[in-house]
Scaffold this motif. Structure first.
Motif, PDB file in Angstrom:
ATOM      1  N   SER A  42      -1.883   5.956   1.411  1.00  0.00           N
ATOM      2  CA  SER A  42      -0.851   5.267   0.634  1.00  0.00           C
ATOM      3  C   SER A  42       0.307   4.838   1.523  1.00  0.00           C
ATOM      4  CB  SER A  42      -0.350   6.181  -0.485  1.00  0.00           C
ATOM      5  OG  SER A  42      -1.408   6.569  -1.348  1.00  0.00           O
ATOM      6  N   CYS A  43       0.677   5.705   2.456  1.00  0.00           N
ATOM      7  CA  CYS A  43       1.746   5.373   3.396  1.00  0.00           C
ATOM      8  C   CYS A  43       1.354   4.197   4.289  1.00  0.00           C
ATOM      9  CB  CYS A  43       2.095   6.581   4.252  1.00  0.00           C
ATOM     10  SG  CYS A  43       2.915   7.922   3.355  1.00  0.00           S
ATOM     11  N   GLU A  44       0.097   4.146   4.672  1.00  0.00           N
ATOM     12  CA  GLU A  44      -0.379   3.030   5.491  1.00  0.00           C
ATOM     13  C   GLU A  44      -0.266   1.712   4.726  1.00  0.00           C
ATOM     14  OE1 GLU A  44      -4.287   4.388   6.470  1.00  0.00           O
ATOM     15  OE2 GLU A  44      -3.618   5.511   8.237  1.00  0.00           O
ATOM     16  N   ILE A  45      -0.606   1.736   3.451  1.00  0.00           N
ATOM     17  CA  ILE A  45      -0.460   0.533   2.629  1.00  0.00           C
ATOM     18  C   ILE A  45       1.016   0.177   2.484  1.00  0.00           C
ATOM     19  CG2 ILE A  45      -0.724  -0.352   0.270  1.00  0.00           C
ATOM     20  CD1 ILE A  45      -3.412   1.119   0.149  1.00  0.00           C
ATOM     21  N   GLY A  46       1.847   1.198   2.282  1.00  0.00           N
ATOM     22  CA  GLY A  46       3.285   0.948   2.186  1.00  0.00           C
ATOM     23  C   GLY A  46       3.844   0.316   3.436  1.00  0.00           C
ATOM     24  N   LYS A  47       3.387   0.795   4.582  1.00  0.00           N
ATOM     25  CA  LYS A  47       3.846   0.241   5.855  1.00  0.00           C
ATOM     26  C   LYS A  47       3.423  -1.216   6.000  1.00  0.00           C
ATOM     27  CE  LYS A  47       3.451   0.842  10.877  1.00  0.00           C
ATOM     28  NZ  LYS A  47       2.826   1.630  11.972  1.00  0.00           N
ATOM     29  N   THR A  48       2.190  -1.515   5.615  1.00  0.00           N
ATOM     30  CA  THR A  48       1.701  -2.897   5.697  1.00  0.00           C
ATOM     31  C   THR A  48       2.532  -3.816   4.818  1.00  0.00           C
ATOM     32  OG1 THR A  48      -0.554  -2.155   6.183  1.00  0.00           O
ATOM     33  CG2 THR A  48      -0.305  -4.401   5.360  1.00  0.00           C
ATOM     34  N   LEU A  49       2.885  -3.362   3.624  1.00  0.00           N
ATOM     35  CA  LEU A  49       3.694  -4.178   2.725  1.00  0.00           C
ATOM     36  C   LEU A  49       5.118  -4.340   3.252  1.00  0.00           C
ATOM     37  CD1 LEU A  49       2.422  -2.750  -0.686  1.00  0.00           C
ATOM     38  CD2 LEU A  49       2.026  -5.062   0.205  1.00  0.00           C
ATOM     39  N   ARG A  50       5.651  -3.322   3.908  1.00  0.00           N
ATOM     40  CA  ARG A  50       6.979  -3.455   4.526  1.00  0.00           C
ATOM     41  C   ARG A  50       6.939  -4.464   5.663  1.00  0.00           C
ATOM     42  NH1 ARG A  50       7.143   2.153   4.736  1.00  0.00           N
ATOM     43  NH2 ARG A  50       7.232   2.087   7.009  1.00  0.00           N
ATOM     44  N   GLU A  51       5.912  -4.360   6.510  1.00  0.00           N
ATOM     45  CA  GLU A  51       5.788  -5.298   7.617  1.00  0.00           C
ATOM     46  C   GLU A  51       5.595  -6.722   7.115  1.00  0.00           C
ATOM     47  OE1 GLU A  51       2.534  -3.557   9.710  1.00  0.00           O
ATOM     48  OE2 GLU A  51       3.817  -2.234  10.923  1.00  0.00           O
ATOM     49  N   HIS A  52       4.941  -6.858   5.978  1.00  0.00           N
ATOM     50  CA  HIS A  52       4.751  -8.174   5.361  1.00  0.00           C
ATOM     51  C   HIS A  52       6.093  -8.777   4.956  1.00  0.00           C
ATOM     52  CE1 HIS A  52       4.139 -10.936   1.977  1.00  0.00           C
ATOM     53  NE2 HIS A  52       2.906 -11.150   2.436  1.00  0.00           N
ATOM     54  N   VAL A 100       3.323  13.937   7.155  1.00  0.00           N
ATOM     55  CA  VAL A 100       2.562  12.695   7.347  1.00  0.00           C
ATOM     56  C   VAL A 100       3.420  11.490   6.955  1.00  0.00           C
ATOM     57  CG1 VAL A 100       0.617  11.336   6.473  1.00  0.00           C
ATOM     58  CG2 VAL A 100       0.283  13.740   7.109  1.00  0.00           C
ATOM     59  N   ALA A 101       4.065  11.582   5.794  1.00  0.00           N
ATOM     60  CA  ALA A 101       4.881  10.465   5.312  1.00  0.00           C
ATOM     61  C   ALA A 101       6.026  10.146   6.270  1.00  0.00           C
ATOM     62  CB  ALA A 101       5.435  10.789   3.925  1.00  0.00           C
ATOM     63  N   ALA A 102       6.579  11.173   6.906  1.00  0.00           N
ATOM     64  CA  ALA A 102       7.683  10.958   7.842  1.00  0.00           C
ATOM     65  C   ALA A 102       7.263  10.074   9.007  1.00  0.00           C
ATOM     66  CB  ALA A 102       8.204  12.296   8.351  1.00  0.00           C
ATOM     67  N   ASP A 103       6.003  10.175   9.395  1.00  0.00           N
ATOM     68  CA  ASP A 103       5.498   9.324  10.479  1.00  0.00           C
ATOM     69  C   ASP A 103       5.521   7.849  10.099  1.00  0.00           C
ATOM     70  OD1 ASP A 103       5.014  11.548  12.065  1.00  0.00           O
ATOM     71  OD2 ASP A 103       2.912  11.717  11.470  1.00  0.00           O
ATOM     72  N   TYR A 104       5.552   7.577   8.809  1.00  0.00           N
ATOM     73  CA  TYR A 104       5.575   6.198   8.314  1.00  0.00           C
ATOM     74  C   TYR A 104       6.948   5.826   7.748  1.00  0.00           C
ATOM     75  CZ  TYR A 104       0.484   6.389   8.630  1.00  0.00           C
ATOM     76  OH  TYR A 104      -0.822   6.498   9.082  1.00  0.00           O
ATOM     77  N   ASP A 105       7.933   6.715   7.928  1.00  0.00           N
ATOM     78  CA  ASP A 105       9.274   6.500   7.399  1.00  0.00           C
ATOM     79  C   ASP A 105       9.254   6.337   5.882  1.00  0.00           C
ATOM     80  OD1 ASP A 105      12.033   6.327   7.685  1.00  0.00           O
ATOM     81  OD2 ASP A 105      12.021   4.139   7.828  1.00  0.00           O
ATOM     82  N   GLU A 106       8.437   7.146   5.224  1.00  0.00           N
ATOM     83  CA  GLU A 106       8.318   7.113   3.770  1.00  0.00           C
ATOM     84  C   GLU A 106       8.869   8.394   3.160  1.00  0.00           C
ATOM     85  OE1 GLU A 106       7.411   4.825   1.685  1.00  0.00           O
ATOM     86  OE2 GLU A 106       6.268   3.357   2.860  1.00  0.00           O
ATOM     87  N   ASP A 107       9.412   8.258   1.951  1.00  0.00           N
ATOM     88  CA  ASP A 107       9.823   9.403   1.147  1.00  0.00           C
ATOM     89  C   ASP A 107       8.801   9.624   0.040  1.00  0.00           C
ATOM     90  OD1 ASP A 107      12.170   9.744   2.599  1.00  0.00           O
ATOM     91  OD2 ASP A 107      13.308   8.407   1.274  1.00  0.00           O
ATOM     92  N   ASP A 122      11.132  22.271   1.228  1.00  0.00           N
ATOM     93  CA  ASP A 122      12.095  22.305   2.342  1.00  0.00           C
ATOM     94  C   ASP A 122      11.854  21.172   3.341  1.00  0.00           C
ATOM     95  OD1 ASP A 122      14.261  23.260   3.784  1.00  0.00           O
ATOM     96  OD2 ASP A 122      13.018  24.590   5.014  1.00  0.00           O
ATOM     97  N   ARG A 123      11.797  19.953   2.825  1.00  0.00           N
ATOM     98  CA  ARG A 123      11.701  18.764   3.663  1.00  0.00           C
ATOM     99  C   ARG A 123      12.716  17.731   3.186  1.00  0.00           C
ATOM    100  NH1 ARG A 123       9.269  21.704   6.431  1.00  0.00           N
ATOM    101  NH2 ARG A 123       7.283  21.394   7.557  1.00  0.00           N
ATOM    102  N   ASP A 124      13.254  16.966   4.126  1.00  0.00           N
ATOM    103  CA  ASP A 124      14.273  15.979   3.772  1.00  0.00           C
ATOM    104  C   ASP A 124      13.696  14.759   3.067  1.00  0.00           C
ATOM    105  OD1 ASP A 124      16.262  17.534   4.890  1.00  0.00           O
ATOM    106  OD2 ASP A 124      16.146  16.531   6.852  1.00  0.00           O
ATOM    107  N   ASN A 125      12.410  14.512   3.235  1.00  0.00           N
ATOM    108  CA  ASN A 125      11.834  13.274   2.700  1.00  0.00           C
ATOM    109  C   ASN A 125      11.005  13.513   1.446  1.00  0.00           C
ATOM    110  OD1 ASN A 125       9.818  14.545   4.302  1.00  0.00           O
ATOM    111  ND2 ASN A 125       8.729  12.589   4.553  1.00  0.00           N
ATOM    112  N   ILE A 126      11.423  14.487   0.625  1.00  0.00           N
ATOM    113  CA  ILE A 126      10.814  14.650  -0.693  1.00  0.00           C
ATOM    114  C   ILE A 126      11.919  14.742  -1.732  1.00  0.00           C
ATOM    115  CG2 ILE A 126      10.705  17.187  -0.716  1.00  0.00           C
ATOM    116  CD1 ILE A 126       7.904  16.817  -2.080  1.00  0.00           C
ATOM    117  N   GLY A 127      11.622  14.213  -2.907  1.00  0.00           N
ATOM    118  CA  GLY A 127      12.582  14.257  -4.005  1.00  0.00           C
ATOM    119  C   GLY A 127      11.869  14.189  -5.336  1.00  0.00           C
TER     120      GLY A 127
END
Length: 346
Positions: free
Chosen positions: A114-124, A164-171, A197-202
């Motif tokens: 899912s993060c990979e798809i998110g990254k592709t859409l951001r790059e788009h 894993v999500a942090a590697d893609y700059d995703e929350d 206990d992670r900064d990129n979850i909410g």
């Protein structure tokens, strides 16, 4: 326009969630996009759409070229992409977040895809905000067999997914629903998030689902409203919303505007959860625009600006309702009123 934020999004997944062999046929993504793009209220239109990464809408194993083509299609309709729902459930390739080692590995793999798809859409260029939505992919009854150990397992799986999500700059945002173990009440939801206990979850708050938190469905000990509560008592309801949102709002990074009639509902293979109602449903128990403020404003009444868009969620509506354009115009009107009362300019 005085309040360009938050951006107003529709959700694509009501075309899929609760549909299928045991219910009505799914509504295709193209149709959901078409109705979203066509909606208009006094010159205001939807800014974007949130997507479900699941067939028949979007194959989680789509190639980059296929996702770029999807980005082109959405951009050509004048829409942006916001949050993405990761298909983390066991029956569609994922696994319980508190299950076997393989189950938990499958869960994290689906988040990565899912993060990979998110990254592709951001790059788009079609996606500049939004989160990856997750849950625990397990029912409250199974969780309740050993709450402490099972919560630890869920938190461990979510930590791995966060890394894993942090590697893609995703929350990642965990959507609180009464049908998901370890997040089926406001207290269990906070406890599980704290253990991650992670900064990129909410937290992904949905007004229809969180209303059921107040009633203690699947968690009677965590009920906030009194047993003899009557729905005409707005003051007590407001107090309950204030108590719940005080605990969950600091975690909230994604928000679904919705209506609920204080009942549960499930269709197709979807477990019973807070029923989504149309914004003008006479049985709806929420004042949508006013009650959204409990999530969008802090204890001092200041707008939090914690997320750049809000999304309407209306799962498990009949196809007859969902294929009427007026349905989406009415939904857009409700979102506009939320923004009028709680929006901001940058």
């Amino acid at each position: 326009m005085s309040n360009p934020y938050p951006k107003l999004h529709n959700a694509a997944w009501p075309g899929v969630v609760g549909k299928g062999p045991d219910s009505e046929p799914p509504i295709g993504l193209d149709k959901m996009l078409e109705m979203t793009a066509a909606a208009e209220v006094n010159g205001t239109k939807f800014d974007g759409i949130d997507l479900f990464l699941y067939d028949p809408h979007i194959n989680i194993d789509s190639s980059k070229d296929e996702i770029k083509a999807l980005g082109d299609k959405i951009a050509d309709l004048g829409l942006n992409v916001g949050s993405l729902v990761a298909p983390v459930w066991p029956d569609i390739g994922g696994g319980s977040a508190m299950g076997s080692k393989q189950d938990r590995k499958n869960f994290v793999t689906q988040v990565k895809k899912s993060c990979e798809i998110g990254k592709t859409l951001r790059e788009h260029g079609v996606r500049s905000y939004g989160v990856i939505r997750i849950d625990s992919a397990v029912d409250p009854g199974t969780w309740a067999e050993d709450p402490e150990e099972n919560t630890e397992l869920i938190a461990k799986t979510w930590r791995e997914a966060c890394d894993v999500a942090a590697d893609y700059d995703e929350d990642l945002a965990a959507e609180g629903e009464i049908c998901w173990g370890g997040m089926h009440s406001w207290k269990t939801m906070v406890n599980t998030l704290e253990q991650v206990d992670r900064d990129n979850i909410g937290f992904q708050a949905d007004m229809a689902h969180t209303l059921l938190y107040l009633l203690g469905y699947n968690a009677p000990d965590d009920r906030i409203l009194p047993e003899d509560f009557e729905w005409g008592d707005r003051d007590t309801l407001k107090e309950g919303l204030q108590e719940m949102t005080a605990a969950l709002r600091p975690w909230t990074i994604d928000f679904h505007v919705a209506q609920n009639d204080a009942t549960v509902f499930g269709s197709g293979t979807h477990e019973k959860t807070g029923r989504h109602c149309l914004p003008n449903d006479p049985n709806g128990k929420l004042n949508i625009a006013e009650d959204a403020g409990h999530w969008l404003r802090d204890e001092n009444g200041d707008v939090t600006k914690a997320f750049k868009h809000v999304c309407w969620d209306g799962c498990m509506f009949p196809n007859e309702v969902m294929t009427k354009q007026q349905t989406w115009n009415d939904i857009l009107a409700a979102l506009i009123e939320v923004r009028n009362q709680h929006g901001w300019a940058e």
